[in-house]
Design a protein around this motif. Sequence first.
Motif, PDB file in Angstrom:
ATOM      1  N   GLU A 153      -6.101  11.931 -12.333  1.00  0.00           N
ATOM      2  CA  GLU A 153      -6.497  12.016 -10.929  1.00  0.00           C
ATOM      3  C   GLU A 153      -6.593  10.635 -10.280  1.00  0.00           C
ATOM      4  N   MET A 154      -6.895   9.607 -11.080  1.00  0.00           N
ATOM      5  CA  MET A 154      -7.057   8.257 -10.532  1.00  0.00           C
ATOM      6  C   MET A 154      -5.766   7.451 -10.554  1.00  0.00           C
ATOM      7  N   CYS A 155      -4.691   7.986 -11.128  1.00  0.00           N
ATOM      8  CA  CYS A 155      -3.433   7.238 -11.200  1.00  0.00           C
ATOM      9  C   CYS A 155      -2.865   7.044  -9.796  1.00  0.00           C
ATOM     10  N   SER A 156      -2.736   5.794  -9.365  1.00  0.00           N
ATOM     11  CA  SER A 156      -2.355   5.492  -7.980  1.00  0.00           C
ATOM     12  C   SER A 156      -0.907   5.848  -7.669  1.00  0.00           C
ATOM     13  N   THR A 157      -0.034   5.821  -8.676  1.00  0.00           N
ATOM     14  CA  THR A 157       1.374   6.135  -8.455  1.00  0.00           C
ATOM     15  C   THR A 157       1.742   7.532  -8.941  1.00  0.00           C
ATOM     16  N   LYS A 158       0.738   8.266  -9.420  1.00  0.00           N
ATOM     17  CA  LYS A 158       0.955   9.602  -9.981  1.00  0.00           C
ATOM     18  C   LYS A 158       1.961   9.570 -11.130  1.00  0.00           C
ATOM     19  N   ALA A 159       1.949   8.460 -11.871  1.00  0.00           N
ATOM     20  CA  ALA A 159       2.796   8.369 -13.055  1.00  0.00           C
ATOM     21  C   ALA A 159       2.253   9.258 -14.160  1.00  0.00           C
ATOM     22  N   LEU A 160       0.925   9.335 -14.253  1.00  0.00           N
ATOM     23  CA  LEU A 160       0.294  10.129 -15.295  1.00  0.00           C
ATOM     24  C   LEU A 160      -0.013  11.522 -14.765  1.00  0.00           C
ATOM     25  N   LEU A 161       0.582  12.518 -15.391  1.00  0.00           N
ATOM     26  CA  LEU A 161       0.378  13.905 -14.996  1.00  0.00           C
ATOM     27  C   LEU A 161      -0.384  14.629 -16.088  1.00  0.00           C
ATOM     28  N   ALA A 162      -1.293  15.508 -15.705  1.00  0.00           N
ATOM     29  CA  ALA A 162      -2.073  16.277 -16.670  1.00  0.00           C
ATOM     30  C   ALA A 162      -2.326  17.664 -16.115  1.00  0.00           C
ATOM     31  N   GLY A 163      -2.346  18.644 -17.002  1.00  0.00           N
ATOM     32  CA  GLY A 163      -2.624  20.011 -16.577  1.00  0.00           C
ATOM     33  C   GLY A 163      -1.818  21.006 -17.376  1.00  0.00           C
ATOM     34  N   ASP A 164      -1.593  22.176 -16.815  1.00  0.00           N
ATOM     35  CA  ASP A 164      -0.800  23.220 -17.449  1.00  0.00           C
ATOM     36  C   ASP A 164       0.567  22.643 -17.837  1.00  0.00           C
ATOM     37  N   GLY A 165       0.933  22.761 -19.111  1.00  0.00           N
ATOM     38  CA  GLY A 165       2.167  22.166 -19.594  1.00  0.00           C
ATOM     39  C   GLY A 165       3.401  22.601 -18.827  1.00  0.00           C
ATOM     40  N   ASP A 166       3.481  23.877 -18.452  1.00  0.00           N
ATOM     41  CA  ASP A 166       4.639  24.379 -17.713  1.00  0.00           C
ATOM     42  C   ASP A 166       4.715  23.760 -16.318  1.00  0.00           C
ATOM     43  N   VAL A 167       3.569  23.639 -15.649  1.00  0.00           N
ATOM     44  CA  VAL A 167       3.538  23.059 -14.307  1.00  0.00           C
ATOM     45  C   VAL A 167       3.896  21.577 -14.352  1.00  0.00           C
ATOM     46  N   VAL A 168       3.321  20.860 -15.317  1.00  0.00           N
ATOM     47  CA  VAL A 168       3.591  19.431 -15.466  1.00  0.00           C
ATOM     48  C   VAL A 168       5.070  19.189 -15.759  1.00  0.00           C
ATOM     49  N   ALA A 169       5.652  20.010 -16.619  1.00  0.00           N
ATOM     50  CA  ALA A 169       7.068  19.870 -16.955  1.00  0.00           C
ATOM     51  C   ALA A 169       7.951  20.127 -15.739  1.00  0.00           C
ATOM     52  N   ASP A 170       7.582  21.102 -14.906  1.00  0.00           N
ATOM     53  CA  ASP A 170       8.357  21.392 -13.692  1.00  0.00           C
ATOM     54  C   ASP A 170       8.312  20.223 -12.715  1.00  0.00           C
ATOM     55  N   ILE A 171       7.137  19.603 -12.574  1.00  0.00           N
ATOM     56  CA  ILE A 171       7.009  18.449 -11.677  1.00  0.00           C
ATOM     57  C   ILE A 171       7.889  17.312 -12.153  1.00  0.00           C
ATOM     58  N   PHE A 172       7.827  17.017 -13.452  1.00  0.00           N
ATOM     59  CA  PHE A 172       8.615  15.911 -13.997  1.00  0.00           C
ATOM     60  C   PHE A 172      10.114  16.204 -13.900  1.00  0.00           C
ATOM     61  N   ARG A 173      10.498  17.449 -14.162  1.00  0.00           N
ATOM     62  CA  ARG A 173      11.910  17.832 -14.081  1.00  0.00           C
ATOM     63  C   ARG A 173      12.433  17.660 -12.659  1.00  0.00           C
ATOM     64  N   THR A 174      11.636  18.040 -11.668  1.00  0.00           N
ATOM     65  CA  THR A 174      12.037  17.891 -10.268  1.00  0.00           C
ATOM     66  C   THR A 174      12.223  16.425  -9.904  1.00  0.00           C
ATOM     67  N   ARG A 175      11.329  15.562 -10.402  1.00  0.00           N
ATOM     68  CA  ARG A 175      11.447  14.129 -10.124  1.00  0.00           C
ATOM     69  C   ARG A 175      12.755  13.570 -10.677  1.00  0.00           C
ATOM     70  N   VAL A 176      13.070  13.925 -11.905  1.00  0.00           N
ATOM     71  CA  VAL A 176      14.270  13.405 -12.547  1.00  0.00           C
ATOM     72  C   VAL A 176      15.520  13.858 -11.814  1.00  0.00           C
ATOM     73  N   VAL A 177      15.559  15.122 -11.401  1.00  0.00           N
ATOM     74  CA  VAL A 177      16.716  15.649 -10.687  1.00  0.00           C
ATOM     75  C   VAL A 177      16.904  14.935  -9.349  1.00  0.00           C
ATOM     76  N   GLN A 178      15.809  14.663  -8.659  1.00  0.00           N
ATOM     77  CA  GLN A 178      15.899  14.052  -7.335  1.00  0.00           C
ATOM     78  C   GLN A 178      16.261  12.576  -7.382  1.00  0.00           C
ATOM     79  N   ARG A 179      15.761  11.855  -8.385  1.00  0.00           N
ATOM     80  CA  ARG A 179      15.982  10.402  -8.409  1.00  0.00           C
ATOM     81  C   ARG A 179      17.107   9.974  -9.339  1.00  0.00           C
ATOM     82  N   GLY A 180      17.616  10.879 -10.143  1.00  0.00           N
ATOM     83  CA  GLY A 180      18.640  10.507 -11.108  1.00  0.00           C
ATOM     84  C   GLY A 180      18.003   9.896 -12.342  1.00  0.00           C
ATOM     85  N   LYS A 181      18.824   9.238 -13.148  1.00  0.00           N
ATOM     86  CA  LYS A 181      18.334   8.649 -14.382  1.00  0.00           C
ATOM     87  C   LYS A 181      19.089   7.359 -14.667  1.00  0.00           C
TER      88      LYS A 181
END
Length: 214
Positions: A153-181
């Motif tokens: 909750e205190m991560c200023s860049t939202k680099a650290l995600l915590a919570g339901d594993g499925d929800v966290v994985a969806d957020i990270f997957r969306t980021r990767v798709v949008q920004r590339g690799k």
Amino acid sequence: MARMKFICDAERCIECNGCVTACKNEHEVPWGVNRRRVVTLNDGVPGEKSISVACMHCSDAPCMAVCPVNCFYRTDEGVVLHDKDVCIGCGYCSYACPFGAPQFPSQGAFGVRGKMDKCTFCAGGPEESGSEAEFEKYGRNRLAEGKLPVCAEMCSTKALLAGDGDVVADIFRTRVVQRGKGAEVWGWGTAYGARQKGEGPGQGPHKPKEGVSS
């Protein structure tokens, strides 16, 4: 039932150590113990990356497998906790954990062995939720209050995600798709938008060519 997990986005972590400070302050972590720490790879050279590391609350936790007194247990949410009243401080879990999560508390310059301490995913311990005994041994039980771990909750860049594993994985997957690799992440398009034919450095859409009005 949700299974709680951590994910740290290395492309967003700026090594500010805000997560480390928030954890120590929230739980009044004993001196010499860092339940969470920031590790930097290739420090000072191209390709430098930082990642926030703590107990990953493994589905097949090695700390649970090697503990001779079975002080580790898993909650319904998949959080791996330990009972300090049962722990004998042998340190086997510290050697078995690939993340170095379980640690000995230290007192003084040379340290004194005692009960192991580790990240609790802000889920407290076996004592009554919100009790003084629970806080003294394990820190605040934020999950019982309907909150997520304070480090995320205190991560200023939202680099650290915590919570339901499925929800966290969806957020990270969306980021990767949008920004590339890889090289696509911090390329010309990310900094200045699409590069037009004939444009050189400093002449992208956000900085007009000399002699051309904006």
